[in-house]
Scaffold this motif. Structure first.
Motif, PDB file in Angstrom:
ATOM      1  N   GLY A   6      16.885  -3.914 -54.660  1.00 24.46           N
ATOM      2  CA  GLY A   6      16.149  -2.649 -54.745  1.00 24.46           C
ATOM      3  C   GLY A   6      14.683  -2.790 -54.395  1.00 24.46           C
ATOM      4  N   ARG A   7      14.244  -3.991 -54.091  1.00 23.94           N
ATOM      5  CA  ARG A   7      12.826  -4.223 -53.786  1.00 23.94           C
ATOM      6  C   ARG A   7      12.532  -3.754 -52.361  1.00 23.94           C
ATOM      7  NH1 ARG A   7      10.151  -8.957 -51.894  1.00 23.94           N
ATOM      8  NH2 ARG A   7      12.216  -9.878 -51.758  1.00 23.94           N
ATOM      9  N   PRO A   8      11.535  -2.871 -52.183  1.00 19.28           N
ATOM     10  CA  PRO A   8      11.210  -2.401 -50.830  1.00 19.28           C
ATOM     11  C   PRO A   8      10.743  -3.562 -49.952  1.00 19.28           C
ATOM     12  CG  PRO A   8      10.121  -1.054 -52.496  1.00 19.28           C
ATOM     13  CD  PRO A   8      10.675  -2.245 -53.205  1.00 19.28           C
ATOM     14  N   THR A   9      11.304  -3.622 -48.755  1.00 21.06           N
ATOM     15  CA  THR A   9      10.956  -4.703 -47.834  1.00 21.06           C
ATOM     16  C   THR A   9      10.527  -4.101 -46.508  1.00 21.06           C
ATOM     17  OG1 THR A   9      12.647  -6.055 -48.887  1.00 21.06           O
ATOM     18  CG2 THR A   9      11.831  -6.825 -46.755  1.00 21.06           C
ATOM     19  N   ALA A  10       9.307  -4.434 -46.095  1.00 20.22           N
ATOM     20  CA  ALA A  10       8.811  -3.933 -44.802  1.00 20.22           C
ATOM     21  C   ALA A  10       9.292  -4.872 -43.711  1.00 20.22           C
ATOM     22  CB  ALA A  10       7.295  -3.865 -44.818  1.00 20.22           C
ATOM     23  N   ILE A  11       9.594  -4.298 -42.564  1.00 16.59           N
ATOM     24  CA  ILE A  11      10.074  -5.116 -41.436  1.00 16.59           C
ATOM     25  C   ILE A  11       8.980  -6.090 -40.987  1.00 16.59           C
ATOM     26  CG2 ILE A  11       9.446  -3.420 -39.653  1.00 16.59           C
ATOM     27  CD1 ILE A  11      12.572  -5.671 -39.681  1.00 16.59           C
ATOM     28  N   SER A  12       7.726  -5.746 -41.274  1.00 11.14           N
ATOM     29  CA  SER A  12       6.614  -6.632 -40.887  1.00 11.14           C
ATOM     30  C   SER A  12       6.682  -7.983 -41.611  1.00 11.14           C
ATOM     31  CB  SER A  12       5.276  -5.946 -41.162  1.00 11.14           C
ATOM     32  OG  SER A  12       5.226  -5.562 -42.519  1.00 11.14           O
ATOM     33  N   ALA A  13       7.484  -8.062 -42.674  1.00 14.76           N
ATOM     34  CA  ALA A  13       7.656  -9.330 -43.391  1.00 14.76           C
ATOM     35  C   ALA A  13       8.279 -10.392 -42.485  1.00 14.76           C
ATOM     36  CB  ALA A  13       8.526  -9.120 -44.626  1.00 14.76           C
ATOM     37  N   TYR A  14       8.919  -9.940 -41.399  1.00 10.04           N
ATOM     38  CA  TYR A  14       9.596 -10.889 -40.500  1.00 10.04           C
ATOM     39  C   TYR A  14       8.806 -11.119 -39.210  1.00 10.04           C
ATOM     40  CZ  TYR A  14      13.418 -10.156 -43.710  1.00 10.04           C
ATOM     41  OH  TYR A  14      14.186 -10.090 -44.839  1.00 10.04           O
TER      42      TYR A  14
ATOM     43  N   THR B  88      30.090  -0.899 -44.757  1.00 10.68           N
ATOM     44  CA  THR B  88      31.204  -1.629 -45.395  1.00 10.68           C
ATOM     45  C   THR B  88      32.575  -1.088 -44.968  1.00 10.68           C
ATOM     46  OG1 THR B  88      31.084  -0.201 -47.317  1.00 10.68           O
ATOM     47  CG2 THR B  88      29.873  -2.275 -47.449  1.00 10.68           C
ATOM     48  N   TRP B  89      32.642   0.199 -44.578  1.00 11.67           N
ATOM     49  CA  TRP B  89      33.933   0.798 -44.204  1.00 11.67           C
ATOM     50  C   TRP B  89      34.305   0.508 -42.760  1.00 11.67           C
ATOM     51  CZ3 TRP B  89      32.515   3.650 -40.139  1.00 11.67           C
ATOM     52  CH2 TRP B  89      31.237   4.203 -40.136  1.00 11.67           C
ATOM     53  N   CYS B  90      33.432  -0.166 -42.042  1.00  9.71           N
ATOM     54  CA  CYS B  90      33.603  -0.335 -40.590  1.00  9.71           C
ATOM     55  C   CYS B  90      34.256  -1.690 -40.292  1.00  9.71           C
ATOM     56  CB  CYS B  90      32.225  -0.200 -39.952  1.00  9.71           C
ATOM     57  SG  CYS B  90      32.020  -0.956 -38.347  1.00  9.71           S
ATOM     58  N   ALA B  91      35.484  -1.639 -39.752  1.00 11.09           N
ATOM     59  CA  ALA B  91      36.251  -2.873 -39.527  1.00 11.09           C
ATOM     60  C   ALA B  91      35.579  -3.816 -38.520  1.00 11.09           C
ATOM     61  CB  ALA B  91      37.668  -2.524 -39.088  1.00 11.09           C
TER      62      ALA B  91
ATOM     63  N   ALA C 250      24.967  -0.774 -54.200  1.00  8.76           N
ATOM     64  CA  ALA C 250      25.849  -1.538 -55.093  1.00  8.76           C
ATOM     65  C   ALA C 250      27.089  -1.998 -54.327  1.00  8.76           C
ATOM     66  CB  ALA C 250      26.254  -0.668 -56.275  1.00  8.76           C
ATOM     67  N   GLN C 251      27.583  -1.124 -53.491  1.00  9.34           N
ATOM     68  CA  GLN C 251      28.770  -1.443 -52.701  1.00  9.34           C
ATOM     69  C   GLN C 251      28.472  -2.586 -51.720  1.00  9.34           C
ATOM     70  OE1 GLN C 251      30.510   2.217 -51.674  1.00  9.34           O
ATOM     71  NE2 GLN C 251      32.096   1.337 -50.398  1.00  9.34           N
ATOM     72  N   VAL C 252      27.278  -2.510 -51.109  1.00  8.50           N
ATOM     73  CA  VAL C 252      26.879  -3.541 -50.156  1.00  8.50           C
ATOM     74  C   VAL C 252      26.728  -4.880 -50.879  1.00  8.50           C
ATOM     75  CG1 VAL C 252      25.104  -4.256 -48.505  1.00  8.50           C
ATOM     76  CG2 VAL C 252      25.713  -1.847 -48.699  1.00  8.50           C
ATOM     77  N   ALA C 253      26.145  -4.842 -52.081  1.00  8.17           N
ATOM     78  CA  ALA C 253      25.911  -6.083 -52.843  1.00  8.17           C
ATOM     79  C   ALA C 253      27.234  -6.763 -53.167  1.00  8.17           C
ATOM     80  CB  ALA C 253      25.130  -5.765 -54.118  1.00  8.17           C
ATOM     81  N   SER C 254      28.217  -5.974 -53.608  1.00 11.10           N
ATOM     82  CA  SER C 254      29.500  -6.569 -53.970  1.00 11.10           C
ATOM     83  C   SER C 254      30.204  -7.111 -52.720  1.00 11.10           C
ATOM     84  CB  SER C 254      30.328  -5.527 -54.714  1.00 11.10           C
ATOM     85  OG  SER C 254      31.534  -5.307 -54.122  1.00 11.10           O
ATOM     86  N   PHE C 255      30.080  -6.388 -51.630  1.00  7.47           N
ATOM     87  CA  PHE C 255      30.666  -6.796 -50.354  1.00  7.47           C
ATOM     88  C   PHE C 255      30.028  -8.100 -49.864  1.00  7.47           C
ATOM     89  CE2 PHE C 255      31.594  -6.305 -45.830  1.00  7.47           C
ATOM     90  CZ  PHE C 255      32.839  -5.701 -45.835  1.00  7.47           C
TER      91      PHE C 255
ATOM     92  N   TYR D 279      22.474 -14.317 -44.719  1.00  6.46           N
ATOM     93  CA  TYR D 279      21.214 -13.795 -44.169  1.00  6.46           C
ATOM     94  C   TYR D 279      20.758 -12.576 -44.972  1.00  6.46           C
ATOM     95  CZ  TYR D 279      24.833 -11.097 -41.694  1.00  6.46           C
ATOM     96  OH  TYR D 279      25.937 -10.344 -41.386  1.00  6.46           O
ATOM     97  N   PRO D 280      19.447 -12.229 -44.878  1.00  5.25           N
ATOM     98  CA  PRO D 280      18.938 -11.115 -45.693  1.00  5.25           C
ATOM     99  C   PRO D 280      19.556  -9.765 -45.310  1.00  5.25           C
ATOM    100  CG  PRO D 280      17.220 -11.983 -44.246  1.00  5.25           C
ATOM    101  CD  PRO D 280      18.394 -12.877 -44.100  1.00  5.25           C
ATOM    102  N   LEU D 281      19.733  -8.943 -46.319  1.00  3.44           N
ATOM    103  CA  LEU D 281      20.316  -7.612 -46.100  1.00  3.44           C
ATOM    104  C   LEU D 281      19.402  -6.543 -46.688  1.00  3.44           C
ATOM    105  CD1 LEU D 281      24.060  -8.217 -47.122  1.00  3.44           C
ATOM    106  CD2 LEU D 281      23.200  -7.819 -44.815  1.00  3.44           C
ATOM    107  N   LEU D 282      19.240  -5.482 -45.959  1.00  5.44           N
ATOM    108  CA  LEU D 282      18.588  -4.279 -46.475  1.00  5.44           C
ATOM    109  C   LEU D 282      19.665  -3.195 -46.489  1.00  5.44           C
ATOM    110  CD1 LEU D 282      15.295  -4.371 -44.350  1.00  5.44           C
ATOM    111  CD2 LEU D 282      15.733  -5.457 -46.562  1.00  5.44           C
ATOM    112  N   ALA D 283      19.498  -2.234 -47.376  1.00  2.15           N
ATOM    113  CA  ALA D 283      20.543  -1.198 -47.463  1.00  2.15           C
ATOM    114  C   ALA D 283      19.924   0.157 -47.767  1.00  2.15           C
ATOM    115  CB  ALA D 283      21.561  -1.568 -48.539  1.00  2.15           C
ATOM    116  N   GLY D 284      20.553   1.172 -47.272  1.00  2.00           N
ATOM    117  CA  GLY D 284      20.096   2.535 -47.545  1.00  2.00           C
ATOM    118  C   GLY D 284      21.101   3.514 -47.015  1.00  2.00           C
ATOM    119  N   GLN D 285      20.899   4.777 -47.340  1.00  2.00           N
ATOM    120  CA  GLN D 285      21.800   5.798 -46.827  1.00  2.00           C
ATOM    121  C   GLN D 285      21.037   6.656 -45.807  1.00  2.00           C
ATOM    122  OE1 GLN D 285      24.816   7.210 -49.780  1.00  2.00           O
ATOM    123  NE2 GLN D 285      23.588   6.010 -51.191  1.00  2.00           N
ATOM    124  N   GLN D 286      20.457   7.771 -46.262  1.00  2.00           N
ATOM    125  CA  GLN D 286      19.717   8.577 -45.284  1.00  2.00           C
ATOM    126  C   GLN D 286      18.518   7.809 -44.736  1.00  2.00           C
ATOM    127  OE1 GLN D 286      20.703  11.528 -43.879  1.00  2.00           O
ATOM    128  NE2 GLN D 286      19.014  10.990 -42.515  1.00  2.00           N
TER     129      GLN D 286
END
Lengths: 232, 203
Positions: free
Chosen positions: A78-86, A98-101, A133-138, A146-153
């Motif tokens: 849940g920690r905000p991560t700016a793309i500039s970190a990379y 997660t639903w995408c085969a 939460a779904q992404v974390a369990s997946f 590798y690092p993951l960021l997640a969001g909906q809209q």
């Protein structure tokens, strides 16, 4: 009351009942007849509306930026991560769900690539368009390293900022070490394709190729791979 | 052969139109690849990959998807719901699909090329609102691309007149009501007249 009158009343009642029953059960006012399908419209179509025939390529063309657009998304904690970190690394930004085969199928390849190219300052970054939460369990289940960021809209907004306004997954953006977008690959990545693109990006980073030449080399290389694949 | 200036103008205009149309076809690339170095796969926009239409057929609605070659729809991701007020739509009945086995998601029923589903409906608004249904469906390209669930609100069409040789039920009902009104008028006249002599015109 004579028989003739009774017969007329019976006919009246039967006809009236039948007519009323038909109208109520059909719910079919005259104004509704002749309506044509208007897919995706929110207002009633006119009688002249025809079934739309979508034409590939007829949608407004989005503008894919030259460089990574600035954005911030939460990581899996849940920690905000700016793309500039990379900054300073070549990024392989993989948009998935997660639903995408096919997204799921390419994850083992991305894990391998991340491990193999890390020391050359390449970084795989996953952006999941899904519930966190779904992404974390997946991610735990698949042991995504590798690092993951997640969001909906908000993640969809980031996809749109990369020019993919009508989303489809997976798609992967390849950048050089200066945040310049070298290629955008739509669909499932396979080893020959990703090796080709990474090799070209490496040559850009080493100063052996300019961006236009790199893009041309990727286009030509992918076309050749596709032709080889079609030839069987 | 001598042609009038008007004929020449028409020919020029037709040629221009044809050129523009051909240029559009030749230059048509998937919108997401334009001007971008990317893979050469020609993925379709979702509305071109999965074309949907719906027709009213008596007391049920028939929904049809035309699926582009190389694309498929998941059976368990297809749903229909009422959208306009006072409309009840039963769950969609779909035929069995083809079995697609995914390495991670296991066997999945999918549709290729075309699928039709049927759902019974009841209108409680007596036609006060244009009928709208909400469709949800999701599919992928075999080449390895999936679209998020697509949600569409559509207006089903009436069955084409040629398909039903008899008059539309609505029209039939109207004729019965007109007949009933005429017969009622006649019956009322007979009842009022009963036992009475018609007055003479008094000429």
């Amino acid at each position: 009351m004579n028989r003739g009158l009774l017969a007329v009343i019976a006919v009246v009642a039967a006809a009236g009942w039948y007519g009323a029953h038909q109208l109520v059960s059909q719910g079919n006012p005259r104004g509704a007849s002749g309506i044509r399908v208007a897919v995706g419209e929110t207002s009633p179509p006119s009688a002249a509306d025809a079934i739309p025939t979508p034409v590939p390529g007829a949608l407004p063309a989005p503008r894919i930026p030259e460089r990574i657009p600035p954005f911030t998304l939460p990581d899996l904690s849940g920690r905000p991560t700016a793309i500039s970190a990379y900054d300073g690394r070549s990024l392989i930004i993989n948009f998935w769900a997660t639903w995408c085969a096919p997204c799921r199928r390419e994850i083992p390849l991305l894990k391998t690539v991340d491990a193999a190219w890390k020391d050359r300052r390449f970084q795989v970054l996953g952006i999941a368009v899904d519930r966190r939460a779904q992404v974390a369990s997946f991610a735990q289940k698949l042991r995504i390293s590798y690092p993951l960021l997640a969001g909906q809209q908000d993640a969809l907004d980031v996809a749109a900022a990369f020019g993919v306004a009508t989303p489809a997954f997976p798609f992967t953006v390849f950048t050089d070490a200066h945040r310049r977008i070298v290629a955008l690959y739509l669909g499932e990545l396979h080893r020959p394709q990703i090796n080709l693109i990474l090799g070209v990006v490496q040559r850009v980073n080493d100063g052996h190729l300019g961006l236009p030449q790199a893009r041309h080399a990727i286009d030509a290389g992918l076309a050749q791979l596709q032709a080889e694949s079609a030839a069987g | 052969m001598v042609r009038s200036p008007r004929t020449r103008a028409w020919r020029t205009a037709s040629l221009l139109l044809a050129t523009v149309a051909l240029a559009g076809i030749v230059g048509a690339r998937p919108w997401w690849l334009r001007g971008v170095p990317a893979n050469g796969q020609d993925f379709l926009p979702p509305d071109a990959a999965f074309r949907v239409s719906a027709q009213l057929d008596g007391k049920r609605v028939t929904v049809r998807w035309d699926i582009a070659h190389g694309y498929y729809l998941y059976r368990n991701k297809i749903h229909v719901a009422a959208e306009s007020p006072d409309l009840i739509v039963e769950p969609l009945t779909l035929p069995p699909g083809a079995l697609l086995t995914d390495r991670y998601f296991g066997p999945q029923e999918v549709y290729y090329r075309r699928v039709e589903g049927h759902a019974a409906y009841t209108r409680l608004d007596f036609g006060a609102h244009p009928m709208q249904i909400k469709l949800t469906y999701q599919g992928c390209a075999e080449a390895g691309l999936c679209y998020p669930p697509i949600v569409k609100v559509i207006y089903p069409t009436e069955m084409p007149a040629a398909a039903s040789p008899v008059a539309a039920p609505g029209t039939q009902a109207e004729w019965f009501l007109i007949l009933a009104a005429l017969a009622g008028f006649l019956a009322a006249g007979l009842a009022l007249r009963r036992g009475r002599a018609l007055p003479s015109p008094g000429l």
